[in-house]
Design an enzyme around this catalytic site. Structure first.
Site, PDB file in Angstrom:
ATOM      1  CE  LYS A  22      37.041   3.198  13.066  1.00  0.00           C
ATOM      2  NZ  LYS A  22      35.717   3.688  12.657  1.00  0.00           N
ATOM      3  CG  ASN A  23      34.710   5.091  15.818  1.00  0.00           C
ATOM      4  OD1 ASN A  23      35.011   5.287  14.859  1.00  0.00           O
ATOM      5  ND2 ASN A  23      34.155   4.127  16.566  1.00  0.00           N
ATOM      6  NE  ARG A  94      26.484   4.462   8.350  1.00  0.00           N
ATOM      7  CZ  ARG A  94      25.514   4.645   7.787  1.00  0.00           C
ATOM      8  NH1 ARG A  94      25.223   4.330   6.454  1.00  0.00           N
ATOM      9  NH2 ARG A  94      24.409   5.309   8.317  1.00  0.00           N
ATOM     10  N   PRO A 124      20.595   3.546   9.074  1.00  0.00           N
ATOM     11  CG  PRO A 124      18.520   3.724  10.354  1.00  0.00           C
ATOM     12  CD  PRO A 124      19.816   2.749  10.080  1.00  0.00           C
ATOM     13  CG  LEU A 127      17.710   8.839  14.852  1.00  0.00           C
ATOM     14  CD1 LEU A 127      18.321   7.807  15.883  1.00  0.00           C
ATOM     15  CD2 LEU A 127      16.183   9.368  15.498  1.00  0.00           C
ATOM     16  CG  ASP A 312      32.316  -0.399  17.418  1.00  0.00           C
ATOM     17  OD1 ASP A 312      31.547  -0.995  16.467  1.00  0.00           O
ATOM     18  OD2 ASP A 312      32.569   0.728  17.463  1.00  0.00           O
TER      19      ASP A 312
HETATM   20  N1  EPU Z   1      20.086   4.536  14.061  1.00  0.00           N
HETATM   21  C1  EPU Z   1      18.982   4.837  13.792  1.00  0.00           C
HETATM   22  N2  EPU Z   1      18.940   5.978  12.957  1.00  0.00           N
HETATM   23  C2  EPU Z   1      19.832   6.978  12.664  1.00  0.00           C
HETATM   24  C3  EPU Z   1      20.862   6.596  13.224  1.00  0.00           C
HETATM   25  C4  EPU Z   1      21.253   5.566  14.197  1.00  0.00           C
HETATM   26  O1  EPU Z   1      18.001   4.073  13.448  1.00  0.00           O
HETATM   27  O2  EPU Z   1      19.567   7.793  12.146  1.00  0.00           O
HETATM   28  C5  EPU Z   1      20.254   3.399  15.053  1.00  0.00           C
HETATM   29  C6  EPU Z   1      21.269   2.490  14.259  1.00  0.00           C
HETATM   30  O3  EPU Z   1      20.913   1.611  13.162  1.00  0.00           O
HETATM   31  C7  EPU Z   1      21.812   1.650  15.495  1.00  0.00           C
HETATM   32  C8  EPU Z   1      21.689   2.616  16.595  1.00  0.00           C
HETATM   33  O4  EPU Z   1      20.973   3.710  16.001  1.00  0.00           O
HETATM   34  O5  EPU Z   1      20.937   0.515  15.760  1.00  0.00           O
HETATM   35  C9  EPU Z   1      23.103   3.151  17.021  1.00  0.00           C
HETATM   36  O6  EPU Z   1      23.951   3.469  16.102  1.00  0.00           O
HETATM   37  P1  EPU Z   1      24.658   4.842  15.851  1.00  0.00           P
HETATM   38  O7  EPU Z   1      24.250   5.971  15.348  1.00  0.00           O
HETATM   39  O8  EPU Z   1      25.175   5.255  17.446  1.00  0.00           O
HETATM   40  O9  EPU Z   1      26.030   4.392  15.200  1.00  0.00           O
HETATM   41  P2  EPU Z   1      26.808   5.233  14.433  1.00  0.00           P
HETATM   42  O10 EPU Z   1      27.144   6.585  15.143  1.00  0.00           O
HETATM   43  O11 EPU Z   1      26.669   5.164  13.078  1.00  0.00           O
HETATM   44  C10 EPU Z   1      29.045   4.839  15.887  1.00  0.00           C
HETATM   45  C11 EPU Z   1      30.689   4.034  15.461  1.00  0.00           C
HETATM   46  C12 EPU Z   1      30.487   2.748  14.954  1.00  0.00           C
HETATM   47  C13 EPU Z   1      29.484   1.876  16.342  1.00  0.00           C
HETATM   48  C14 EPU Z   1      28.447   2.648  16.499  1.00  0.00           C
HETATM   49  C15 EPU Z   1      27.807   1.900  17.891  1.00  0.00           C
HETATM   50  C16 EPU Z   1      31.707   6.032  14.494  1.00  0.00           C
HETATM   51  C17 EPU Z   1      32.355   6.712  13.282  1.00  0.00           C
HETATM   52  N3  EPU Z   1      30.993   4.753  14.210  1.00  0.00           N
HETATM   53  O12 EPU Z   1      28.484   4.421  14.417  1.00  0.00           O
HETATM   54  O13 EPU Z   1      31.701   2.245  14.841  1.00  0.00           O
HETATM   55  O14 EPU Z   1      29.444   0.686  15.934  1.00  0.00           O
HETATM   56  O15 EPU Z   1      28.645   4.153  16.962  1.00  0.00           O
HETATM   57  O16 EPU Z   1      28.543   2.471  18.995  1.00  0.00           O
HETATM   58  O17 EPU Z   1      31.810   6.478  15.567  1.00  0.00           O
HETATM   59  C18 EPU Z   1      33.395   0.854  14.204  1.00  0.00           C
HETATM   60  O18 EPU Z   1      34.405   1.553  14.544  1.00  0.00           O
HETATM   61  O19 EPU Z   1      33.785  -0.575  13.749  1.00  0.00           O
HETATM   62  C19 EPU Z   1      31.696   1.433  13.824  1.00  0.00           C
HETATM   63  C20 EPU Z   1      31.216   0.684  13.209  1.00  0.00           C
END
Ligand code: EPU
Length: 438
Positions: A22-23, A94, A124, A127, A312
């Site tokens: 999925k991701n 998101r 958030p 970034l 996850d």
């Molecule tokens: N963060 C910030 N600012 C930002 C972006 C992220 O502070 O602008 C922080 C987050 O709060 C977190 C950390 O950075 O503490 C890492 O978050 P990341 O941005 O890596 O997460 P994401 O890209 O929003 C993806 C997966 C998630 C998974 C996370 C971590 C997708 C669609 N989602 O989310 O998957 O938990 O990476 O590996 O790829 C799931 O599949 O159930 C799921 C939630």
């Protein structure tokens, strides 16, 4: 609404197959917008998030055709007529925020709704926004929308350090940077396999990218990418979930076979923690065979970015640890408040103490079936696992959360000997008076 009714004291046996990731599917679909023509992606799982994202992309005038039987997404990006992603769609998922990078890279302009909170707390996008500014975008926030424009129609490129490292921001910035009028350097870039495979697709479309899989990704922008077909990778989180299910519910010493997964994408921390539980694992090229241990050993874990233990998989690990021969500690250092599964699991008998981002789980716990509620994707699957090992019947309500990210979970589990059924129910009816499920 629909729920899963899971019979307890189940033994998992036989074979389970792993679907496409999925991701990774979501950013691949976003990247196809940069292609300017027809791209066909294969290994696309039949999931609610994929269907939602197809609608998000369709809103821009790009034609997306999903074929769930073939597992393909055919994306005709010849025309982008409306570089926008509306709140009604973005609020559902998101990852829709990937439209920011895809539209900036394709059209030099994007208007995308801010995603808002998620089920387990704030997530958030600061970034992403700061990063696009560093690459030369003029970004404004107005009425819940982010509007970004690349002066002259192309980003100029630039250097940006992600603190903390972020999967989503790395992907989004790579989308925008691929067609920039200069070079971009992303420091502390995410090294997750999802990012690497997505980057390989951009390369197949002609993008100039160095450092994939390292913490410094360098993208030398080119005027335009070309369309390309691409095969998605398997879902590593589904693989990890099924490995945990096999250790939890397999008959000790008997094989449970997982086909189509790629264990090298799980990261060393998970592989090592899994081995420490006593589960025996044979990692073959075509299949992974897991044999449940006679007694599950307690293993404490702390989540971290790749190759650390995946956030996850922490909810599923918590359920595994309820059956271990001692207490263990699960710490989530990525999302410090991702514990919505704990109150639901407590309704089934979980004994756990939560302090800040740590959960101490008591082992050898007798779980019993109950009515429980899904709150998010990984929390939901942890309730299904708990239902499989509990005594009696568990009703996992609001199963739509599961449908976002697990393809045909009940079909796969049923084929491996688990008694599980999907049933419609009335959210407001008294469960005591619900008709017996048929
Ligand atoms: N963060 C910030 N600012 C930002 C972006 C992220 O502070 O602008 C922080 C987050 O709060 C977190 C950390 O950075 O503490 C890492 O978050 P990341 O941005 O890596 O997460 P994401 O890209 O929003 C993806 C997966 C998630 C998974 C996370 C971590 C997708 C669609 N989602 O989310 O998957 O938990 O990476 O590996 O790829 C799931 O599949 O159930 C799921 C939630």
């Amino acid at each position: 609404m629909e729920k899963l009714v899971v019979q307890g004291s189940q033994h998992l046996s036989g074979t389970l197959s792993i679907s496409g990731s999925k991701n990774t599917a979501l950013p691949l679909m976003a990247a196809a917008i940069l292609g300017g023509d027809v791209s066909t992606l294969s290994g696309i799982p039949n999931l609610k998030d994929v269907r939602t994202f197809a609608r998000v992309i369709g809103y821009t005038g790009v034609d997306v055709s999903l074929n769930p039987d073939l597992g393909t997404a055919t994306i005709d990006a010849s025309e982008v007529t409306n570089p926008e992603a509306p709140y009604e769609l973005v609020k559902r998922m998101r990852a829709s925020f990937y439209m920011m990078g895809a539209l900036l890279g394709r059209c030099g302009h994007a208007r995308v709704s801010l995603p808002g909170g998620c089920a387990w707390g704030p997530r958030p996008v600061n970034l992403h926004i700061d990063g696009f500014r560093a690459l030369g975008a003029e970004v404004e926030l107005d009425k819940g929308y982010v509007t970004a424009t690349a002066p002259g129609g192309r980003l100029r490129g630039g250097r940006f350090k992600l603190t903390p490292s972020s999967v989503g921001a790395t992907i989004n910035l790579m989308l925008g940077a691929s067609t920039a009028n200069g070079t971009s350097i992303i420091e502390n870039a995410a090294r997750e396999p999802d990012v690497v495979v997505f980057g390989e697709y951009l390369q197949a479309m002609g993008a100039h990218i160095d450092g994939l899989g390292t913490s410094e990704v360098v993208i030398e922008g080119i005027p335009a990418l070309h369309a390309a077909d691409f095969a998605n990778c398997p879902d590593r989180i589904e693989l990890g979930t099924f490995m945990i299910a096999a250790a939890l519910c397999g008959t000790p010493g008997e094989p449970v076979t997982l086909v189509g997964g790629d264990h090298t994408q799980l990261g060393d921390a998970f592989i090592e923690a899994f081995a420490a539980t006593g589960a025996e694992t044979e990692y073959g090229t075509d299949a992974i065979v897991v044999r449940a241990p006679a007694e599950i050993q307690p293993v404490s874990v702390e989540t971290a970015i790749y190759p650390g233990f995946p956030t996850d998989l922490q909810a599923q690990w918590t359920v595994l640890m309820t059956q271990a021969a001692g207490n263990s500690k699960i710490t989530d250092a990525v999302y410090t408040d991702r514990f919505k599964h704990i109150p639901e699991l407590r309704r089934m008998g979980l004994n756990a103490i939560v302090v800040d981002n740590e959960v101490v789980v008591e082992g050898k716990t007798r779980l019993s079936g109950a009515y429980v509620m899904s709150t998010d994707l990984r929390a939901s699957v942890s309730l299904v696992l708990a239902g499989m090992v509990a005594e009696g019947e568990t009703h996992v309500q609001r199963v739509y959360h599961l449908d976002r990210g697990y393809e045909d979970l009940e079909g796969k589990l049923a084929a491996a000997g688990v008694e599980v059924k999907r049933v419609s129910y009335d959210e407001f009816a008294d469960p005591e008076h619900e008709p017996a499920h048929a």
